[in-house]
Write a protein that holds these residues in place. Structure first.
Motif, PDB file in Angstrom:
ATOM      1  N   GLN A   1     -18.933  20.743  26.800  1.00 57.95           N
ATOM      2  CA  GLN A   1     -18.276  21.081  25.723  1.00 57.95           C
ATOM      3  C   GLN A   1     -18.144  22.397  25.292  1.00 57.95           C
ATOM      4  N   ALA A   2     -17.399  23.421  25.632  1.00 54.07           N
ATOM      5  CA  ALA A   2     -17.826  24.480  25.253  1.00 54.07           C
ATOM      6  C   ALA A   2     -17.404  25.150  23.909  1.00 54.07           C
ATOM      7  N   ALA A   3     -15.910  25.098  23.606  1.00 56.18           N
ATOM      8  CA  ALA A   3     -15.207  24.935  22.622  1.00 56.18           C
ATOM      9  C   ALA A   3     -15.922  24.589  21.446  1.00 56.18           C
ATOM     10  N   GLN A   4     -16.576  23.471  21.387  1.00 61.80           N
ATOM     11  CA  GLN A   4     -17.826  23.167  20.446  1.00 61.80           C
ATOM     12  C   GLN A   4     -18.809  23.773  20.350  1.00 61.80           C
ATOM     13  N   ARG A   5     -19.570  24.464  21.813  1.00 58.51           N
ATOM     14  CA  ARG A   5     -20.821  25.023  21.149  1.00 58.51           C
ATOM     15  C   ARG A   5     -20.811  26.390  20.727  1.00 58.51           C
TER      16      ARG A   5
END
Length: 291
Positions: free
Chosen positions: A217-221
């Motif tokens: 979950q790159a955007a969440q990271r």
């Protein structure tokens, strides 16, 4: 350890720098005779031919905080909210230096870091100007060699292009959104444009070696890094009001230099720098001077 990137990082870090900067690095280390391991020079001053009137940036790497400060509260502050930052003057030059332990420096250059502040800076060029021995030199280089893969792996799911320069630009844009920054919009892209050959070579080497796995979950990271990064920026500013002599004047100088503002610090803000810094923040956000 990356087979292609590490030699590039080592060669860059071991290039000579301005002799006055090298002398300052040695003088910083001399203040911590029982703890100093390495001193790194980084930032925009690396590209400047004349250092007079500029604020130089250094990182002092120490064995541990107790060895650096003894039983002082500074050791606890450095461990709890790294780094501590101090002003320094030597032979007519002014600087600030941040203090990190070897363990914290390695962690904060890696994907294990919970904020961008160290790996975002050391993915850019730096110089190793002083080391106590070869082991300290090797450890510092190995830590810095993690910074570019960390940035590029986190940028990979977010970039429009998959070539090295696109990844760098996406990564720096995201890191600038994860801290309180005084620089004008577009500064993150100009870092790459200033030396595209360097970033292409380093990026391609990191890609060839294989990047650390990107988070699912790159955007969440990135949202988490941005929330924590801006909170940490405020907390570090508050801490600096106790550890950094003249910190509020430095804050105003840096914002004026990068954002073209004309902030003048009032006497009461110098007397109570923490309160002065806090009252300054809303105006800076409204003006867009920091983001």
């Amino acid at each position: 350890m990356s087979s292609q990137l590490l030699p590039l990082v080592a060669a860059e870090m071991l290039q000579p720098a301005d002799p006055r900067a090298a002398a300052m690095a040695g003088a910083i280390a001399a203040q911590y005779p029982h703890a100093a391991r390495a001193v790194l020079f980084y930032g925009s001053c690396l590209r400047e031919a004349n250092l007079d009137g500029l604020m130089l940036d250094f990182y002092l790497i120490v064995s541990d905080y107790r060895a650096a400060y003894g039983k002082s509260w500074l050791a606890r502050a450095n461990a709890l909210i790294p780094p501590n930052v101090f002003p320094f003057e030597h032979n007519g030059l002014i600087a600030k230096y941040a203090v990190l332990s070897e363990a914290d420096f390695a962690r904060l250059c890696s994907p294990a870091a919970d904020n961008v502040s160290v790996w975002a800076r050391f993915a850019q060029p730096s110089r190793l100007l002083w080391a106590v021995d070869e082991d300290a030199r090797a450890r510092a280089i190995a830590a810095v060699a993690q910074a570019a893969p960390t940035l590029l792996s986190l940028a990979l799911p977010m970039a429009e292009g998959q070539d090295a320069l696109s990844l760098w630009k996406a990564g720096f844009t995201l890191t600038y959104q994860a801290e309180l920054r005084a620089e004008r919009k577009g500064r993150s892209l100009s870092i790459v444009d200033a030396d595209p050959d360097r970033y292409r070579r380093f990026g391609e080497a990191a890609l060839a070696d294989g990047l650390p796995p990107s988070p699912e979950q790159a955007a969440q990271r990135w949202r988490a890094l941005q929330r924590r990064g801006k909170w940490l920026s405020v907390v570090r500013l508050a801490k600096a009001s106790f550890t950094y002599a003249g910190g509020i004047d430095y804050l105003a100088w840096k914002i004026n230099r990068h954002a073209g503002t004309a902030i003048v610090i009032k006497p009461w803000q110098r007397r109570w720098p923490l309160l002065g810094a806090v009252t300054l923040l809303p105006r800076l956000f409204r003006s867009g001077s920091i983001r």
